[in-house]
Design an enzyme around this catalytic site. Structure first.
Site, PDB file in Angstrom:
ATOM      1  CB  ALA A 178      -0.902  -0.016   1.224  1.00  5.91           C
ATOM      2  CD  GLU A 182      -1.970  -7.614   3.376  1.00  6.76           C
ATOM      3  OE1 GLU A 182      -1.893  -6.436   2.945  1.00  6.76           O
ATOM      4  OE2 GLU A 182      -2.257  -7.880   4.552  1.00  6.76           O
ATOM      5  CD  GLU A 199       2.090  -5.455   5.561  1.00  6.44           C
ATOM      6  OE1 GLU A 199       3.007  -6.307   5.676  1.00  6.44           O
ATOM      7  OE2 GLU A 199       1.210  -5.515   4.689  1.00  6.44           O
ATOM      8  N   GLY A 217       0.692  -5.060   0.999  1.00 12.79           N
ATOM      9  CA  GLY A 217      -0.571  -5.129   0.256  1.00 12.79           C
ATOM     10  C   GLY A 217      -0.401  -5.775  -1.117  1.00 12.79           C
TER      11      GLY A 217
END
Ligand code: DAK
Length: 259
Positions: free
Chosen positions: A65, A113, A133, A110
């Site tokens: 992200a 993910e 993260e 992300g």
């Protein structure tokens, strides 16, 4: 529809979505999540498209992200504005069509993910995957703590989540995070080859088979078996079942119509 952060093509019944923010290693900002969700829905609606590939090309899948966009968010921002990205991930995971993630270079946070929402992951030899993260003082919030242990087991998932380490394509293959590793320059050819193999099958059977696996993983074995039996029975109301079995008897290739 015109998109700014992704490219969308349709080739031989395969919808290909390419993340396209190379200057920030395809970091996923809110616009990417929005456009990705819209593109997936659009390709799902298109009867010509039977399988989807999500990729970032050979160089980078996605480095996570967008940290710069996220950095000043408050807890309330995340709780409320995080929902569209969750929705996009859930839409991909539950799409009635098979989705392949073709991973070149970094698939982090992300990005990793996102690949977990696909049905199958193909990694290029240059892929590096991980959930970093924890190094940012957060945890994987795009499904990483849930989808990863379901795929590779809790022990390995916790090691990746707690360390934030990146792993190579070969290691990812060893732990079952990816289905196969291919030479980097062959990534898209291999992904398309697999997509074509899936696309040649009956769309209803594919969709129900995906649903059996996805929904079954949320159930106890007995309920899962019941669900499978219902889906199996439904397929006997399709033309594709008649065609598939008739083709076998006539020793020819089936011509599935998705009906
Ligand atoms: N965000 C923003 N920019 C990024 C970025 C990212 N994740 N990753 C790279 N960039 C930018 C860099 O800032 C740099 O931009 P400029 O400085 O040139 O303007 C450019 O991309 C090139 O990156 P580097 O210069 O750093 O390139 P290197 O080759 O040296 O290093 C790297 C590559 C991938 C090792 C490094 O860039 C890196 O560590 N990137 C961050 C990886 C990371 O920590 N990712 C996890 C982010 S957190 C949710 C959904 C999802 C998420 C959470 C919630 N919901 C549904 C609620 C996900 C969270 C995350 O992914």
């Amino acid at each position: 529809m015109a998109y700014e952060t992704i490219l969308v093509e349709i080739e031989d019944g395969i919808g290909i979505i390419t993340l396209n923010r190379p200057e920030v290693l395809n970091a996923l900002n809110s616009q990417v999540f929005k456009e990705l969700g819209e593109a997936v829905a659009e390709l799902n609606e298109n009867p010509e498209v039977r399988v989807l590939i999500i990729t970032g090309g050979e160089k980078v899948f996605a480095a996570g992200a967008d940290i710069k966009q996220m950095a000043n968010s408050t807890a309330v921002d995340i709780a409320t504005r995080g929902r569209p990205s969750m929705k996009t991930f859930n839409t991909i995971e539950n799409l009635p069509k098979p989705v392949i993630a073709a991973i070149g270079g970094y698939a982090l946070g992300g990005g990793c993910e996102l690949s977990l929402t696909a049905d199958v992951r193909i990694a290029a030899e240059n892929a590096q995957m991980g959930l970093p993260e924890i190094k940012l003082g957060i945890l994987p919030g795009g499904g990483g703590t849930q989808r990863l242990p379901r795929l590779i087991g809790a022990g390995k998932a916790k090691e990746l989540i707690f360390s934030g380490d990146f792993i190579s394509a070969e290691e990812a293959l060893q732990i079952g995070l990816v289905n196969k590793v291919v030479p980097t320059e062959e990534l898209m050819n291999e992904a398309k080859k697999m997509a074509k193999k899936f696309a040649s099958k009956g769309a209803v059977a594919l969709s129900l088979a995906k649903s059996c696996v996805n929904e079954g993983l949320k159930m106890d074995l007995e309920s899962g078996l019941q669900y499978e039996h219902k889906c199996f029975s439904i397929l006997f109301a399709t033309e594709d079942q008649k065609e598939g079995m008739q083709a076998f008897i006539e020793k020819r290739r089936p011509n599935f119509q998705g009906k």
